[in-house]
Design an enzyme around this catalytic site. Structure first.
Site, PDB file in Angstrom:
ATOM      1  N   HIS A  59      -7.978  -0.776   6.398  1.00 46.30           N
ATOM      2  CA  HIS A  59      -8.190  -2.060   7.067  1.00 46.30           C
ATOM      3  C   HIS A  59      -8.895  -3.011   6.092  1.00 46.30           C
ATOM      4  O   HIS A  59      -9.845  -2.616   5.419  1.00 46.30           O
ATOM      5  CB  HIS A  59      -9.039  -1.860   8.323  1.00 46.30           C
ATOM      6  N   ASN A 107       0.833  -1.217   0.000  1.00 45.08           N
ATOM      7  CA  ASN A 107       0.000   0.000   0.000  1.00 45.08           C
ATOM      8  C   ASN A 107       0.862   1.260   0.000  1.00 45.08           C
ATOM      9  O   ASN A 107       0.491   2.261  -0.627  1.00 45.08           O
ATOM     10  CB  ASN A 107      -0.972  -0.013   1.178  1.00 45.08           C
ATOM     11  N   ILE A 128      -1.664   0.150  17.776  1.00 48.73           N
ATOM     12  CA  ILE A 128      -2.717   1.091  18.147  1.00 48.73           C
ATOM     13  C   ILE A 128      -2.043   2.393  18.558  1.00 48.73           C
ATOM     14  O   ILE A 128      -1.100   2.387  19.350  1.00 48.73           O
ATOM     15  CB  ILE A 128      -3.573   0.504  19.294  1.00 48.73           C
TER      16      ILE A 128
HETATM   17  C1  GAR Z   1      -3.190  -4.414   4.261  1.00 42.04           C
HETATM   18  O1  GAR Z   1      -4.062  -5.425   3.823  1.00 42.04           O
HETATM   19  C2  GAR Z   1      -3.871  -3.512   5.266  1.00 42.04           C
HETATM   20  O2  GAR Z   1      -5.232  -3.315   4.999  1.00 42.04           O
HETATM   21  C3  GAR Z   1      -3.672  -4.276   6.553  1.00 42.04           C
HETATM   22  O3  GAR Z   1      -2.363  -4.749   6.466  1.00 42.04           O
HETATM   23  C4  GAR Z   1      -2.059  -5.033   5.093  1.00 42.04           C
HETATM   24  C5  GAR Z   1      -0.714  -4.421   4.776  1.00 42.04           C
HETATM   25  O4  GAR Z   1      -0.246  -4.825   3.521  1.00 42.04           O
HETATM   26  N1  GAR Z   1      -3.889  -3.452   7.706  1.00 42.04           N
HETATM   27  C6  GAR Z   1      -4.467  -3.893   8.837  1.00 42.04           C
HETATM   28  O5  GAR Z   1      -4.812  -5.049   9.022  1.00 42.04           O
HETATM   29  C7  GAR Z   1      -4.665  -2.818   9.921  1.00 42.04           C
HETATM   30  N2  GAR Z   1      -5.455  -3.306  10.985  1.00 42.04           N
HETATM   31  P1  GAR Z   1       0.967  -4.060   2.852  1.00 42.04           P
HETATM   32  O6  GAR Z   1       2.100  -4.013   3.883  1.00 42.04           O
HETATM   33  O7  GAR Z   1       1.360  -4.881   1.676  1.00 42.04           O
HETATM   34  O8  GAR Z   1       0.512  -2.680   2.475  1.00 42.04           O
END
Ligand code: GAR
EC number: 2.1.2.2
Length: 195
Positions: free
Chosen positions: A110, A15, A93
């Site tokens: 999320h 992301n 958090i």
């Molecule tokens: C993503 O799917 C994001 O939505 C989630 O972690 C992943 C990170 O992926 N976030 C949560 O679960 C927050 N509670 P990435 O490191 O490849 O961006």
């Protein structure tokens, strides 16, 4: 004036990459001034370096309190004139020190349709529950876990023959499309660019 952003991440950083790619394509009028990562060795750190983004990597265990940990981060953000913080897989958090320094200017993504499936492994939770529709949520951050006012959501179907891996890929693809668009929308409707 261009908005100055910090992205916080703990893991792979896809992301982070999606937001940076959208900036490079000219779809977000902003610059990422800082990548904050609480997991030394996380893949996102290399992504940031490749993108020419400065990194702040620090482990919570190296600080006596959460407050001290967050004050260090706030200090770095302020030194970089960061106006907005986007959490991209940052698995902590936030406490008072962060929230009071950046009120209503911290946003999280999320991988579920909140308020369902908060916390860790949200995609797996939805998959195991057998829901037919899950999705993603982008929301302002408050002191809760995956709470805070919702800004944007997208639904993602769970098909009968999906494996968890197939579902995860569909969710991530949806995130990579919606997060950059939402970042751009937040910045453009904001009456003031915070410095
Ligand atoms: C993503 O799917 C994001 O939505 C989630 O972690 C992943 C990170 O992926 N976030 C949560 O679960 C927050 N509670 P990435 O490191 O490849 O961006």
């Amino acid at each position: 004036m261009k908005a100055k952003l910090a992205v916080f991440a703990s893991g792979n950083g896809t992301n982070f990459q999606a937001i940076d790619d959208a900036i490079v394509r000219g779809e977000i009028d902003a610059s990422i001034e800082l990548l904050v990562c609480d997991q030394p060795g996380a893949a996102v750190i290399e992504r940031a370096k490749r993108a020419g983004v400065e990194t702040l990597v620090l482990a919570r265990r190296d600080f006596p309190t959460k407050k001290a940990f967050e004050e260090e981060i706030v200090h770095a953000c302020q030194a970089h004139h960061v106006g907005y913080i986007f959490l991209a897989g940052y698995m902590r958090i936030l406490g008072k020190a962060m929230l009071e320094a950046y009120p209503h200017r911290i946003v999280n993504i999320h991988p579920s349709l909140l308020p369902s499936f908060t916390g860790l492994d949200a995609i797996g939770q939805a998959f195991r529950k057998g829901v037919k529709i899950t999705g993603i949520t982008i929301h302002y951050v408050d002191e809760g876990m995956d709470t805070g006012p919702i800004i944007a959501q997208a639904a993602v179907p769970i098909k009968d023959d999906d494996t968890l891996e197939v579902l995860e890929a569909r969710i991530h693809e949806t995130e990579h499309a919606l997060y950059p668009k939402t970042v751009a929308a937040i910045l453009s409707r904001s009456s003031e660019v915070y410095q």
